[in-house]
Design a protein around this motif. Structure first.
Motif, PDB file in Angstrom:
ATOM      1  N   PHE A 138      -7.203   3.682  25.674  1.00  0.00           N
ATOM      2  CA  PHE A 138      -7.294   4.522  23.543  1.00  0.00           C
ATOM      3  C   PHE A 138      -6.449   5.961  24.092  1.00  0.00           C
ATOM      4  O   PHE A 138      -6.818   7.148  24.473  1.00  0.00           O
ATOM      5  N   PRO A 139      -5.097   5.753  23.335  1.00  0.00           N
ATOM      6  CA  PRO A 139      -3.786   6.396  23.314  1.00  0.00           C
ATOM      7  C   PRO A 139      -4.458   7.578  22.892  1.00  0.00           C
ATOM      8  O   PRO A 139      -4.261   7.240  21.345  1.00  0.00           O
ATOM      9  N   ALA A 140      -3.777   8.760  22.911  1.00  0.00           N
ATOM     10  CA  ALA A 140      -3.922   9.749  22.370  1.00  0.00           C
ATOM     11  C   ALA A 140      -2.725  10.060  21.775  1.00  0.00           C
ATOM     12  O   ALA A 140      -1.425   9.085  22.298  1.00  0.00           O
ATOM     13  N   ASN A 141      -2.488  11.231  20.472  1.00  0.00           N
ATOM     14  CA  ASN A 141      -1.614  11.480  20.516  1.00  0.00           C
ATOM     15  C   ASN A 141      -0.281  12.047  21.017  1.00  0.00           C
ATOM     16  O   ASN A 141      -0.674  12.627  21.870  1.00  0.00           O
ATOM     17  N   LEU A 142       0.534  11.641  21.232  1.00  0.00           N
ATOM     18  CA  LEU A 142       2.181  11.639  22.186  1.00  0.00           C
ATOM     19  C   LEU A 142       2.745  13.410  21.287  1.00  0.00           C
ATOM     20  O   LEU A 142       3.212  13.119  20.284  1.00  0.00           O
ATOM     21  N   ASP A 143       3.269  14.264  21.863  1.00  0.00           N
ATOM     22  CA  ASP A 143       3.961  14.908  21.346  1.00  0.00           C
ATOM     23  C   ASP A 143       5.511  14.999  21.637  1.00  0.00           C
ATOM     24  O   ASP A 143       5.923  13.875  21.837  1.00  0.00           O
ATOM     25  N   ARG A 144       6.412  16.073  20.737  1.00  0.00           N
ATOM     26  CA  ARG A 144       7.719  15.144  20.619  1.00  0.00           C
ATOM     27  C   ARG A 144       8.545  14.918  22.136  1.00  0.00           C
ATOM     28  O   ARG A 144       9.398  14.209  21.850  1.00  0.00           O
ATOM     29  N   GLU A 145       7.818  15.744  23.168  1.00  0.00           N
ATOM     30  CA  GLU A 145       7.941  15.287  24.367  1.00  0.00           C
ATOM     31  C   GLU A 145       7.096  13.833  25.810  1.00  0.00           C
ATOM     32  O   GLU A 145       7.783  13.829  26.197  1.00  0.00           O
ATOM     33  N   GLY A 146       6.669  13.583  24.608  1.00  0.00           N
ATOM     34  CA  GLY A 146       6.109  12.531  24.728  1.00  0.00           C
ATOM     35  C   GLY A 146       4.793  12.613  25.899  1.00  0.00           C
ATOM     36  O   GLY A 146       4.167  11.767  26.492  1.00  0.00           O
ATOM     37  N   LYS A 147       3.938  14.337  26.193  1.00  0.00           N
ATOM     38  CA  LYS A 147       2.777  14.386  26.225  1.00  0.00           C
ATOM     39  C   LYS A 147       1.707  14.495  25.686  1.00  0.00           C
ATOM     40  O   LYS A 147       1.690  14.482  24.349  1.00  0.00           O
ATOM     41  N   PRO A 148       0.901  14.288  26.398  1.00  0.00           N
ATOM     42  CA  PRO A 148      -0.253  13.390  25.314  1.00  0.00           C
ATOM     43  C   PRO A 148      -1.368  14.703  25.031  1.00  0.00           C
ATOM     44  O   PRO A 148      -1.489  15.835  25.470  1.00  0.00           O
ATOM     45  N   ASN A 149      -1.729  14.278  23.668  1.00  0.00           N
ATOM     46  CA  ASN A 149      -2.081  15.649  23.412  1.00  0.00           C
ATOM     47  C   ASN A 149      -4.022  15.696  23.609  1.00  0.00           C
ATOM     48  O   ASN A 149      -4.392  14.273  23.848  1.00  0.00           O
ATOM     49  N   TYR A 150      -4.223  16.575  23.261  1.00  0.00           N
ATOM     50  CA  TYR A 150      -5.994  16.372  23.045  1.00  0.00           C
ATOM     51  C   TYR A 150      -6.405  15.395  21.969  1.00  0.00           C
ATOM     52  O   TYR A 150      -7.794  14.680  22.491  1.00  0.00           O
ATOM     53  N   SER A 151      -5.573  14.798  21.328  1.00  0.00           N
ATOM     54  CA  SER A 151      -6.460  14.082  20.110  1.00  0.00           C
ATOM     55  C   SER A 151      -5.594  12.684  20.370  1.00  0.00           C
ATOM     56  O   SER A 151      -4.699  12.616  20.984  1.00  0.00           O
ATOM     57  N   LEU A 152      -7.243  11.819  19.970  1.00  0.00           N
ATOM     58  CA  LEU A 152      -6.305   9.931  20.104  1.00  0.00           C
ATOM     59  C   LEU A 152      -5.795   9.899  18.651  1.00  0.00           C
ATOM     60  O   LEU A 152      -5.519  10.455  17.238  1.00  0.00           O
ATOM     61  N   SER A 153      -5.255   8.561  19.230  1.00  0.00           N
ATOM     62  CA  SER A 153      -3.704   8.732  18.103  1.00  0.00           C
ATOM     63  C   SER A 153      -4.456   7.408  17.170  1.00  0.00           C
ATOM     64  O   SER A 153      -5.516   6.315  17.424  1.00  0.00           O
ATOM     65  N   PRO A 154      -3.463   7.699  15.829  1.00  0.00           N
ATOM     66  CA  PRO A 154      -4.384   6.864  14.911  1.00  0.00           C
ATOM     67  C   PRO A 154      -3.401   5.532  14.816  1.00  0.00           C
ATOM     68  O   PRO A 154      -4.232   4.868  13.771  1.00  0.00           O
ATOM     69  N   PHE A 155      -3.286   5.090  15.589  1.00  0.00           N
ATOM     70  CA  PHE A 155      -2.586   3.979  15.771  1.00  0.00           C
ATOM     71  C   PHE A 155      -2.731   3.425  16.931  1.00  0.00           C
ATOM     72  O   PHE A 155      -2.177   2.326  17.369  1.00  0.00           O
ATOM     73  N   GLY A 156      -4.142   4.118  17.759  1.00  0.00           N
ATOM     74  CA  GLY A 156      -4.291   3.216  18.906  1.00  0.00           C
ATOM     75  C   GLY A 156      -4.707   1.506  18.522  1.00  0.00           C
ATOM     76  O   GLY A 156      -6.294   1.817  17.745  1.00  0.00           O
ATOM     77  N   THR A 157      -5.003   0.200  18.657  1.00  0.00           N
ATOM     78  CA  THR A 157      -5.350  -0.740  17.148  1.00  0.00           C
ATOM     79  C   THR A 157      -6.726  -0.412  18.056  1.00  0.00           C
ATOM     80  O   THR A 157      -7.121  -1.645  17.804  1.00  0.00           O
ATOM     81  N   GLU A 158      -7.084  -0.501  19.988  1.00  0.00           N
ATOM     82  CA  GLU A 158      -7.513  -0.964  20.585  1.00  0.00           C
ATOM     83  C   GLU A 158      -9.021   0.311  19.755  1.00  0.00           C
ATOM     84  O   GLU A 158     -10.489  -0.409  19.888  1.00  0.00           O
ATOM     85  N   THR A 159      -7.854   1.905  19.908  1.00  0.00           N
ATOM     86  CA  THR A 159      -9.502   2.165  19.829  1.00  0.00           C
ATOM     87  C   THR A 159     -10.362   1.875  18.030  1.00  0.00           C
ATOM     88  O   THR A 159     -11.434   2.318  18.069  1.00  0.00           O
ATOM     89  N   LEU A 160      -9.206   1.704  17.285  1.00  0.00           N
ATOM     90  CA  LEU A 160     -10.068   1.614  15.908  1.00  0.00           C
ATOM     91  C   LEU A 160     -10.597   0.522  15.995  1.00  0.00           C
ATOM     92  O   LEU A 160     -11.806   0.811  15.578  1.00  0.00           O
ATOM     93  N   LYS A 161     -10.158  -0.963  17.198  1.00  0.00           N
ATOM     94  CA  LYS A 161     -11.518  -1.340  16.850  1.00  0.00           C
ATOM     95  C   LYS A 161     -12.578  -1.587  17.479  1.00  0.00           C
ATOM     96  O   LYS A 161     -13.830  -1.484  16.983  1.00  0.00           O
ATOM     97  N   ALA A 250      -1.421   7.640   8.162  1.00  0.00           N
ATOM     98  CA  ALA A 250      -1.819   7.288   8.978  1.00  0.00           C
ATOM     99  C   ALA A 250      -3.762   7.499   9.538  1.00  0.00           C
ATOM    100  O   ALA A 250      -4.530   6.443   9.876  1.00  0.00           O
ATOM    101  N   ILE A 251      -4.361   8.924   9.605  1.00  0.00           N
ATOM    102  CA  ILE A 251      -5.042   8.536  10.049  1.00  0.00           C
ATOM    103  C   ILE A 251      -6.514   8.402   8.665  1.00  0.00           C
ATOM    104  O   ILE A 251      -7.395   7.233   9.001  1.00  0.00           O
ATOM    105  N   ALA A 252      -6.139   8.135   7.230  1.00  0.00           N
ATOM    106  CA  ALA A 252      -7.167   7.487   6.081  1.00  0.00           C
ATOM    107  C   ALA A 252      -6.927   6.754   6.403  1.00  0.00           C
ATOM    108  O   ALA A 252      -8.028   5.938   6.151  1.00  0.00           O
ATOM    109  N   ARG A 253      -5.590   5.718   7.080  1.00  0.00           N
ATOM    110  CA  ARG A 253      -5.853   4.356   6.767  1.00  0.00           C
ATOM    111  C   ARG A 253      -6.706   3.694   7.829  1.00  0.00           C
ATOM    112  O   ARG A 253      -7.393   2.824   8.119  1.00  0.00           O
ATOM    113  N   TYR A 254      -6.563   4.391   8.844  1.00  0.00           N
ATOM    114  CA  TYR A 254      -7.411   4.390  10.275  1.00  0.00           C
ATOM    115  C   TYR A 254      -8.848   4.453   9.224  1.00  0.00           C
ATOM    116  O   TYR A 254     -10.015   2.975   9.606  1.00  0.00           O
ATOM    117  N   ILE A 255      -9.253   5.664   8.971  1.00  0.00           N
ATOM    118  CA  ILE A 255     -10.398   6.067   8.504  1.00  0.00           C
ATOM    119  C   ILE A 255     -10.887   5.168   7.866  1.00  0.00           C
ATOM    120  O   ILE A 255     -12.582   3.905   7.611  1.00  0.00           O
TER     121      ILE A 255
END
Ligand code: DGJ
Length: 546
Positions: A138-161, A250-255
């Motif tokens: 369930f991956p987090a959003n990554l910043d430009r440097e590839g560091k995980p952010n506190y919030s979940l990524s809308p591209f997490g296919t398993e999270t969405l599922k 990306a978030i709208a599509r997920y929701i």
């Protein structure tokens, strides 16, 4: 099959539905750019009360019901958290939902369910522990440097599922326990989504999608603030706005995907709420860490509409009490393709007067946040008090609408209603109706004209703006006025003749019949209609000389 056999089968089906007492599903309807929430087939006005975030447990409900009752609310907005319904993956526990629905019926309240899952105020705090503890899956959003952010990524296919599976289970459960009585009117999918401090996900999947052409549905609806290419990738079309628009998509599509799956098992109106960006930022400047990027802010409503057609409404959460801000937000969120619904407004006293423009403009409902006697105050956002004193400014308005909520919702749907709240500038305002105008002014004594200069004092209690009025034109020459701390002058529209013939103060009884209490005349009309601090209801007959 013969025609009349088919007919009798249909009739038998309808009769058995009726016998089972099945109510019609709540649904949104639109006409001439206006909207109504139909409940049991008729427009319904949600006089809402939103519980605190942690009141979604059986033992915590009593203070919510008490506060909602005192507020004269007819609908309670209550979170249902992913962490509570699926504490172990694949094992669902809807016992809280059962208690909630059962008690709501006993309390004669309707419900709006708030699905706190992948995002709650942008964070993952309401996801189950098995989600929180598995960032690989369930991956987090990554910043430009590839560091995980506190919030979940809308591209997490398993999270969405996983979120979708839990939401579908919730909707299937609601269908099982509520499709006969329809206590639950609507569902909010996630809560205040987006990301603070980071404009979008820079993870691998997001980066790949960002270079793809902007989908045609988005292009068709969302125009660039600064015109770029007519089509192409996000940067080419939207320039400096590309990152935030992409994140919104990306978030709208997920929701939208979650909402559509939920509707497929049990069709109820669904919406998203949002932490607002400044509505006065016109034209909007590119995101600069000044709001939750990707959330359904006013400037990306079109992206949400394009990417998430299953979401019926994008709704504002109002926590800035300045009148200019509130009015701008109401204007921006009321659209032919978007019903006005205010699922959160601060519970501080200053917000009470805004119920008049909200209901007057034809909203399907409004819910102050934290109408809950839980010993918790969200001051400075809301009220310092957690008892009756906190509920009062809303109760006094809801009390007036409660007996006529169905009728008001119908008038609003028919375009007969208007409303206003005293502005921070305390200046006069105008409400226009076919053939007539209502001139509003504030901070006036009930007797006499300010121009007489008989006193330089103002009435007690008017130190802060507190006036508000909602008016329905119930016949060509007839009005119903509900309001407080406002002077109302009903006059003929410019260039026309006419005057007030008769003004009755009264109320509607339980059967919806008008009960006249007194006729206002003499001093009570010579200086306009001076609505006191405690709201009154007036029925006015206007006349035109022959
Ligand atoms: C807005 C959120 O949507 C609510 O759940 C709550 O956190 C309030 N802010 C603050 O009390």
């Amino acid at each position: 099959m013969k025609k009349n056999t088919l007919l009798s089968m249909v009739l038998a089906g309808l009769l058995s539905l009726q016998a089972a007492g099945a109510a019609e599903a709540p649904r949104l309807v639109s006409r001439d750019g206006r909207h109504a929430l139909l409940v049991d087939g008729k427009p319904f006005l949600m006089l809402g009360a939103q519980a605190h975030n942690s009141s979604n447990y059986p033992e915590a409900l009593k203070p919510v019901w008490e506060a909602a009752k005192d507020a004269k609310a007819n609908t309670v907005l209550m979170p249902v958290a992913w962490e509570q319904v699926e504490p172990e993956e694949g094992k669902f526990d809807f016992s809280f939902v059962d208690t909630l629905v059962k008690e709501a019926r006993q309390q004669k309240q309707r419900l709006v369910i708030l699905w706190f899952a992948t995002w709650k105020n942008t964070s993952a705090q309401y996801t189950p522990a098995w989600v929180k503890l598995d960032p690989k899956r369930f991956p987090a959003n990554l910043d430009r440097e590839g560091k995980p952010n506190y919030s979940l990524s809308p591209f997490g296919t398993e999270t969405l599922k996983a979120d979708k599976r839990a939401f579908v289970a919730l909707m299937a459960h609601l269908k099982k326990i509520d499709s006969a009585e329809r206590t639950v009117l609507m569902v909010q999918v996630e809560n205040e989504v987006g990301t603070y401090g980071l404009v979008r996900d820079f993870g691998k999947a997001a980066e790949a999608a960002f270079t793809q052409p902007v989908p045609a549905a988005v292009l068709a609806r969302k125009k660039a603030v600064v015109p770029g290419a007519a089509s192409g990738n996000w940067r080419a079309v939207y320039g400096d706005y590309a990152d935030e628009y992409f994140h919104a998509w990306a978030i709208a599509r997920y929701i939208g995907d979650i909402a559509a799956a939920g509707k497929a098992v049990y069709e109820l109106p669904m919406y998203v709420n949002n932490a607002l960006r400044n509505p006065l930022d016109q034209p909007p400047k590119p995101w600069n860490k000044d709001f939750a990027s990707g959330g359904p802010t006013w400037d990306v409503i079109d992206i949400y509409k394009a990417a998430a057609p299953a979401l019926d409404i994008v709704a504002p959460d109002i926590y800035r009490p300045e009148s200019e801000q509130v009015n701008a937000n109401l204007r921006l969120f009321q659209r032919a393709d978007n019903a006005l619904w205010v699922p959160e407004i601060g519970n501080a006293a200053a917000y009470g007067r805004y119920l008049y423009p909200i209901l007057g403009h034809g909203a399907i409902g409004v819910a102050p946040f934290g109408i809950d006697y839980f010993n918790y105050s969200n001051f400075p956002l809301g009220s310092t008090s957690t008892d009756r004193e906190m509920v009062e400014p809303f109760a006094r308005v809801f009390k007036m609408f409660a007996p006529i909520q169905r009728q008001w919702a119908q008038w609003a749907f028919d375009g007969r209603t208007r409303g206003a709240a005293e502005g921070d500038d305390r200046k006069p305002q105008l409400l226009e109706f076919p053939g007539w105008v209502a001139k509003l002014s504030y901070r006036e004594w009930q007797f006499g004209e300010t121009s007489w200069k008989m006193t330089d004092k103002f009435p007690a209690g008017t130190e802060q703006p507190g006036g508000g009025v909602a008016i329905a034109q119930i016949g060509d020459d007839e009005f119903l006025v509900i309001g407080q701390r406002t002077r109302v002058r009903m006059e003929a529209a410019p260039g026309q003749n006419g005057f007030m013939l008769r003004t009755e103060q009264g109320r509607f009884d339980d059967q919806g019949r008008w009960v006249m209490e007194r006729v206002w005349n003499g001093d009570q009309v010579d200086y306009g209609l001076n609505l006191p601090a405690e709201p009154v209801m007036l029925k006015i007959k206007m006349g035109r000389p022959r």
